[in-house]
Motif scaffolding. Structure first.
Motif, PDB file in Angstrom:
ATOM      1  N   PRO A   7      12.605   4.533  43.328  1.00  0.00           N
ATOM      2  CA  PRO A   7      13.094   5.518  42.773  1.00  0.00           C
ATOM      3  C   PRO A   7      13.805   5.289  41.597  1.00  0.00           C
ATOM      4  O   PRO A   7      14.771   4.472  41.589  1.00  0.00           O
ATOM      5  CB  PRO A   7      13.785   6.396  43.659  1.00  0.00           C
ATOM      6  CG  PRO A   7      14.085   5.344  44.781  1.00  0.00           C
ATOM      7  CD  PRO A   7      13.412   4.460  44.540  1.00  0.00           C
ATOM      8  N   THR A   9      15.555   8.076  39.916  1.00  0.00           N
ATOM      9  CA  THR A   9      16.735   9.081  40.107  1.00  0.00           C
ATOM     10  C   THR A   9      16.881   9.449  41.417  1.00  0.00           C
ATOM     11  O   THR A   9      16.214   9.112  42.385  1.00  0.00           O
ATOM     12  CB  THR A   9      16.426  10.354  39.228  1.00  0.00           C
ATOM     13  OG1 THR A   9      15.332  11.209  39.911  1.00  0.00           O
ATOM     14  CG2 THR A   9      15.955  10.086  37.807  1.00  0.00           C
ATOM     15  N   ILE A  10      18.187   9.972  41.671  1.00  0.00           N
ATOM     16  CA  ILE A  10      18.628  10.240  43.044  1.00  0.00           C
ATOM     17  C   ILE A  10      17.805  11.550  43.321  1.00  0.00           C
ATOM     18  O   ILE A  10      17.464  11.575  44.710  1.00  0.00           O
ATOM     19  CB  ILE A  10      20.028  10.734  43.110  1.00  0.00           C
ATOM     20  CG1 ILE A  10      20.516  10.873  44.552  1.00  0.00           C
ATOM     21  CG2 ILE A  10      20.289  12.025  42.188  1.00  0.00           C
ATOM     22  CD1 ILE A  10      22.064  10.806  44.608  1.00  0.00           C
ATOM     23  N   GLU A  11      17.106  12.149  42.634  1.00  0.00           N
ATOM     24  CA  GLU A  11      16.152  13.355  42.933  1.00  0.00           C
ATOM     25  C   GLU A  11      15.010  12.826  43.631  1.00  0.00           C
ATOM     26  O   GLU A  11      14.283  13.061  44.675  1.00  0.00           O
ATOM     27  CB  GLU A  11      15.830  14.342  41.772  1.00  0.00           C
ATOM     28  CG  GLU A  11      17.070  15.063  41.575  1.00  0.00           C
ATOM     29  CD  GLU A  11      17.990  14.425  40.660  1.00  0.00           C
ATOM     30  OE1 GLU A  11      17.653  13.571  40.011  1.00  0.00           O
ATOM     31  OE2 GLU A  11      19.299  15.137  40.228  1.00  0.00           O
ATOM     32  N   GLU A  12      14.581  11.789  42.860  1.00  0.00           N
ATOM     33  CA  GLU A  12      13.385  10.855  43.565  1.00  0.00           C
ATOM     34  C   GLU A  12      13.661  10.297  44.833  1.00  0.00           C
ATOM     35  O   GLU A  12      12.761  10.296  45.676  1.00  0.00           O
ATOM     36  CB  GLU A  12      12.661   9.942  42.403  1.00  0.00           C
ATOM     37  CG  GLU A  12      12.272  10.479  41.376  1.00  0.00           C
ATOM     38  CD  GLU A  12      11.821   9.147  40.242  1.00  0.00           C
ATOM     39  OE1 GLU A  12      11.633   8.228  40.744  1.00  0.00           O
ATOM     40  OE2 GLU A  12      11.293   9.548  39.171  1.00  0.00           O
ATOM     41  N   VAL A  14      15.902  11.259  47.109  1.00  0.00           N
ATOM     42  CA  VAL A  14      15.822  12.320  48.278  1.00  0.00           C
ATOM     43  C   VAL A  14      14.520  12.543  48.456  1.00  0.00           C
ATOM     44  O   VAL A  14      14.212  12.895  49.673  1.00  0.00           O
ATOM     45  CB  VAL A  14      16.846  13.427  47.698  1.00  0.00           C
ATOM     46  CG1 VAL A  14      16.711  14.522  48.491  1.00  0.00           C
ATOM     47  CG2 VAL A  14      18.080  12.992  47.581  1.00  0.00           C
ATOM     48  N   GLU A  15      13.664  12.849  47.413  1.00  0.00           N
ATOM     49  CA  GLU A  15      12.366  13.597  47.558  1.00  0.00           C
ATOM     50  C   GLU A  15      11.479  12.401  48.653  1.00  0.00           C
ATOM     51  O   GLU A  15      10.593  12.776  49.493  1.00  0.00           O
ATOM     52  CB  GLU A  15      11.477  13.816  46.163  1.00  0.00           C
ATOM     53  CG  GLU A  15      10.245  14.250  46.328  1.00  0.00           C
ATOM     54  CD  GLU A  15      10.127  15.684  46.979  1.00  0.00           C
ATOM     55  OE1 GLU A  15       9.395  16.075  47.953  1.00  0.00           O
ATOM     56  OE2 GLU A  15      11.083  16.456  46.890  1.00  0.00           O
ATOM     57  N   LYS A  18      12.742  12.561  52.561  1.00  0.00           N
ATOM     58  CA  LYS A  18      12.460  13.781  53.232  1.00  0.00           C
ATOM     59  C   LYS A  18      11.973  13.464  54.357  1.00  0.00           C
ATOM     60  O   LYS A  18      12.505  13.752  55.581  1.00  0.00           O
ATOM     61  CB  LYS A  18      12.037  14.983  52.482  1.00  0.00           C
ATOM     62  CG  LYS A  18      12.810  15.464  51.215  1.00  0.00           C
ATOM     63  CD  LYS A  18      12.080  16.483  51.023  1.00  0.00           C
ATOM     64  CE  LYS A  18      12.920  17.345  49.795  1.00  0.00           C
ATOM     65  NZ  LYS A  18      12.005  18.432  49.024  1.00  0.00           N
ATOM     66  N   MET A  44      20.685  13.375  54.607  1.00  0.00           N
ATOM     67  CA  MET A  44      20.421  13.352  53.065  1.00  0.00           C
ATOM     68  C   MET A  44      21.864  12.589  52.427  1.00  0.00           C
ATOM     69  O   MET A  44      21.727  12.111  51.386  1.00  0.00           O
ATOM     70  CB  MET A  44      20.170  14.775  52.814  1.00  0.00           C
ATOM     71  CG  MET A  44      18.667  14.948  53.080  1.00  0.00           C
ATOM     72  SD  MET A  44      17.517  13.822  52.188  1.00  0.00           S
ATOM     73  CE  MET A  44      16.152  14.454  52.850  1.00  0.00           C
ATOM     74  N   CYS A  48      21.989   9.786  49.770  1.00  0.00           N
ATOM     75  CA  CYS A  48      22.829   9.649  48.493  1.00  0.00           C
ATOM     76  C   CYS A  48      23.670   8.580  48.321  1.00  0.00           C
ATOM     77  O   CYS A  48      23.927   7.854  47.284  1.00  0.00           O
ATOM     78  CB  CYS A  48      23.342  10.829  48.480  1.00  0.00           C
ATOM     79  SG  CYS A  48      22.394  12.330  48.171  1.00  0.00           S
ATOM     80  N   TRP A  51      21.798   5.449  47.529  1.00  0.00           N
ATOM     81  CA  TRP A  51      21.304   5.565  46.368  1.00  0.00           C
ATOM     82  C   TRP A  51      22.509   4.708  45.542  1.00  0.00           C
ATOM     83  O   TRP A  51      22.301   4.058  44.497  1.00  0.00           O
ATOM     84  CB  TRP A  51      20.937   6.826  45.826  1.00  0.00           C
ATOM     85  CG  TRP A  51      20.879   7.098  44.282  1.00  0.00           C
ATOM     86  CD1 TRP A  51      21.735   7.320  43.179  1.00  0.00           C
ATOM     87  CD2 TRP A  51      19.627   6.401  43.406  1.00  0.00           C
ATOM     88  NE1 TRP A  51      21.209   7.253  42.098  1.00  0.00           N
ATOM     89  CE2 TRP A  51      19.921   6.688  42.215  1.00  0.00           C
ATOM     90  CE3 TRP A  51      18.457   5.719  43.681  1.00  0.00           C
ATOM     91  CZ2 TRP A  51      19.167   6.366  41.062  1.00  0.00           C
ATOM     92  CZ3 TRP A  51      17.639   5.664  42.830  1.00  0.00           C
ATOM     93  CH2 TRP A  51      18.034   5.851  41.357  1.00  0.00           C
TER      94      TRP A  51
END
Length: 165
Positions: A7, A9-12, A14-15, A18, A44, A48, A51
């Motif tokens: 990933p 980014t952190i959003e990637e 987390v996605e 999941k 989650m 983080c 990450w």
């Protein structure tokens, strides 16, 4: 063998995690009387943290690293909840309902609890009194002769419901 995508980014991250986190959270929620959403959130948070600490030069995949962090966060939260549920030292459930010093209503509640207790069997009275004195369910089960702490806990919850309602 195809290389897994790391990933960016952190959003990637987390996605990507999941489903893993959901699977771990459902297992622990089922076995430890904990809310799934709480455990999922804890997992989650572990993702983080992973990450922030992940170093791709070490040769591991992010999913492996994050899975371990999420699992650890969920395990800690579930065990804390389990210990709180089974080994609370104070009788908070009872004291919250009957102990407000100087309040006439609490005096009436305390008297009604005593009346309800007198209607119970000696073993039930012993379980209730021991629990309000701070004994753990494990200690109660050994003293009363139950096979497991679960039987003592369930019996106490039944007694508490009868006495305080």
């Amino acid at each position: 063998m195809a290389k897994r995508k790391q990933p960016e980014t952190i959003e990637e991250a987390v996605e990507m995690m999941k489903r893993y986190v959901g699977r771990i959270a459902s297992k622990w929620a089922r076995n430890h009387r904990t809310d799934y959403d709480d455990l999922y959130s804890e997992g989650m948070m572990g993702v983080c943290v992973a990450w922030g600490k992940f170093d791709p030069t070490k040769g591991t995949h992010f999913t492996t690293y994050a899975y371990l962090w999420a699992s650890a966060y969920i395990r800690i939260a579930a065990k804390k909840n389990w210990n709180d549920y089974n080994n609370t030292v104070s009788g908070d459930v009872i004291h919250n309902k009957i102990e407000t010093i100087g309040d006439a209503e609490s005096s009436v509640n305390f008297i009604s609890v005593k009346n309800e207790l007198s209607k119970l069997s000696m073993i039930d009275q012993q379980i209730f009194i021991m629990r309000t004195e701070g004994y753990t369910f494990d200690e109660i089960s050994k003293k009363v002769g139950f096979g497991s702490l679960h039987k003592a806990r369930n019996r106490f919850l039944e007694i508490n419901e009868m006495v305080t309602s």
